[in-house]
Design a protein around this motif. Structure first.
Motif, PDB file in Angstrom:
ATOM      1  N   THR A 237     -10.461   1.313  -3.997  1.00 40.27           N
ATOM      2  CA  THR A 237     -10.850   0.234  -3.094  1.00 40.27           C
ATOM      3  C   THR A 237     -10.402  -1.106  -3.672  1.00 40.27           C
ATOM      4  OG1 THR A 237     -12.739   1.508  -2.331  1.00 40.27           O
ATOM      5  CG2 THR A 237     -12.793  -0.854  -1.916  1.00 40.27           C
TER       6      THR A 237
ATOM      7  N   TYR B  41      -3.284   5.305   4.534  1.00 37.18           N
ATOM      8  CA  TYR B  41      -3.176   4.614   5.817  1.00 37.18           C
ATOM      9  C   TYR B  41      -3.790   3.227   5.692  1.00 37.18           C
ATOM     10  CZ  TYR B  41      -2.136   9.143   8.007  1.00 37.18           C
ATOM     11  OH  TYR B  41      -1.574  10.327   8.355  1.00 37.18           O
ATOM     12  N   SER B  42      -4.926   3.119   5.036  1.00 29.57           N
ATOM     13  CA  SER B  42      -5.649   1.861   4.910  1.00 29.57           C
ATOM     14  C   SER B  42      -5.029   0.966   3.841  1.00 29.57           C
ATOM     15  CB  SER B  42      -7.112   2.139   4.540  1.00 29.57           C
ATOM     16  OG  SER B  42      -7.794   0.941   4.245  1.00 29.57           O
ATOM     17  N   ALA B  43      -5.051  -0.329   4.106  1.00 26.66           N
ATOM     18  CA  ALA B  43      -4.610  -1.302   3.103  1.00 26.66           C
ATOM     19  C   ALA B  43      -5.704  -1.549   2.069  1.00 26.66           C
ATOM     20  CB  ALA B  43      -4.239  -2.617   3.783  1.00 26.66           C
ATOM     21  N   ILE B  44      -6.871  -0.937   2.258  1.00 33.93           N
ATOM     22  CA  ILE B  44      -8.007  -1.154   1.367  1.00 33.93           C
ATOM     23  C   ILE B  44      -8.114  -0.060   0.306  1.00 33.93           C
ATOM     24  CG2 ILE B  44     -10.521  -1.448   1.257  1.00 33.93           C
ATOM     25  CD1 ILE B  44      -8.967  -3.769   2.652  1.00 33.93           C
TER      26      ILE B  44
ATOM     27  N   LYS C 179       0.854  -1.184   0.000  1.00 29.07           N
ATOM     28  CA  LYS C 179       0.000   0.000   0.000  1.00 29.07           C
ATOM     29  C   LYS C 179       0.890   1.234   0.000  1.00 29.07           C
ATOM     30  CE  LYS C 179      -0.677   0.574   4.979  1.00 29.07           C
ATOM     31  NZ  LYS C 179      -0.370   1.975   5.138  1.00 29.07           N
TER      32      LYS C 179
ATOM     33  N   ILE D  76      -7.221  -8.780  13.312  1.00 26.64           N
ATOM     34  CA  ILE D  76      -6.603  -7.566  12.800  1.00 26.64           C
ATOM     35  C   ILE D  76      -5.671  -6.998  13.852  1.00 26.64           C
ATOM     36  CG2 ILE D  76      -7.066  -5.238  11.921  1.00 26.64           C
ATOM     37  CD1 ILE D  76      -9.869  -6.396  11.072  1.00 26.64           C
TER      38      ILE D  76
ATOM     39  N   ASP E  79     -12.308   0.385   7.005  1.00 24.49           N
ATOM     40  CA  ASP E  79     -12.649   0.087   5.614  1.00 24.49           C
ATOM     41  C   ASP E  79     -13.168  -1.341   5.459  1.00 24.49           C
ATOM     42  OD1 ASP E  79     -12.035   2.618   4.685  1.00 24.49           O
ATOM     43  OD2 ASP E  79     -10.131   2.042   3.757  1.00 24.49           O
ATOM     44  N   ILE E  80     -12.536  -2.285   6.130  1.00 25.01           N
ATOM     45  CA  ILE E  80     -13.008  -3.670   6.066  1.00 25.01           C
ATOM     46  C   ILE E  80     -14.418  -3.755   6.639  1.00 25.01           C
ATOM     47  CG2 ILE E  80     -12.684  -6.015   6.953  1.00 25.01           C
ATOM     48  CD1 ILE E  80      -9.618  -5.428   6.843  1.00 25.01           C
TER      49      ILE E  80
ATOM     50  N   TYR F 292      -7.621   2.753  10.070  1.00 26.85           N
ATOM     51  CA  TYR F 292      -8.257   3.011   8.775  1.00 26.85           C
ATOM     52  C   TYR F 292      -8.538   1.714   8.016  1.00 26.85           C
ATOM     53  CZ  TYR F 292      -7.570   8.019   9.314  1.00 26.85           C
ATOM     54  OH  TYR F 292      -7.627   9.314   9.753  1.00 26.85           O
ATOM     55  N   THR F 293      -7.635   0.737   8.124  1.00 26.89           N
ATOM     56  CA  THR F 293      -7.847  -0.540   7.446  1.00 26.89           C
ATOM     57  C   THR F 293      -9.060  -1.258   8.014  1.00 26.89           C
ATOM     58  OG1 THR F 293      -5.496  -0.775   6.902  1.00 26.89           O
ATOM     59  CG2 THR F 293      -6.836  -2.794   6.924  1.00 26.89           C
TER      60      THR F 293
ATOM     61  N   CYS G 122      -2.854   3.183  10.577  1.00 30.08           N
ATOM     62  CA  CYS G 122      -3.035   2.140   9.555  1.00 30.08           C
ATOM     63  C   CYS G 122      -4.013   1.043   9.978  1.00 30.08           C
ATOM     64  CB  CYS G 122      -1.686   1.544   9.179  1.00 30.08           C
ATOM     65  SG  CYS G 122      -0.575   2.778   8.442  1.00 30.08           S
TER      66      CYS G 122
END
Length: 118
Positions: free
Chosen positions: A36, A19-22, A10, A52, A67-68, A63-64, A60
């Motif tokens: 996304t 920040y998010s892995a999504i 990412k 998680i 999003d999940i 935010y991940t 990170c």
């Protein structure tokens, strides 16, 4: 029981924060890697429970997991935040605490690693 690790990269576009892995905070129209990650979300949906953790709880991981959870099609209690397996960026402890509180309120599980029953 050996499992294969799949690494998800990412933040490869320096023009937006990720920040998010999504998904990126602001997806770039010309860069699909900032949009996304539906493929990853579909793969995660195959899990009975998703644990998680990581760094940092304030950014990170926060935010991940948000999003999940926003895309999760199963019972949100199957999303498990391992609260003792992540920590906040120094100075952002309040954000990390608010994140854990938000996840509990949403119906996700917040637990410590030693409390998890596999």
């Amino acid at each position: 029981n050996m499992k294969t690790v799949r690494y998800v990269h990412k933040g490869t576009n320096c023009l937006t924060e990720m920040y998010s892995a999504i998904a990126a905070e602001v997806p770039m129209a010309d860069d699909p890697s900032t949009h996304t990650n539906l493929e990853l979300l579909m793969e995660l949906q195959t899990a009975d429970r998703l644990f998680i953790c990581g760094e940092a709880k304030s950014h990170c991981v926060n935010y991940t997991m948000r999003d999940i959870a926003a895309h999760w099609k199963k019972d949100l209690s199957s999303l498990v935040l391992l609260s003792d397996c992540c920590s906040a960026v120094p100075g952002f402890e309040e954000a990390a605490s608010a994140f854990a509180t938000d996840m509990k309120a949403l119906g996700c599980t917040v637990s410590t690693a030693d409390s998890v029953v596999l």
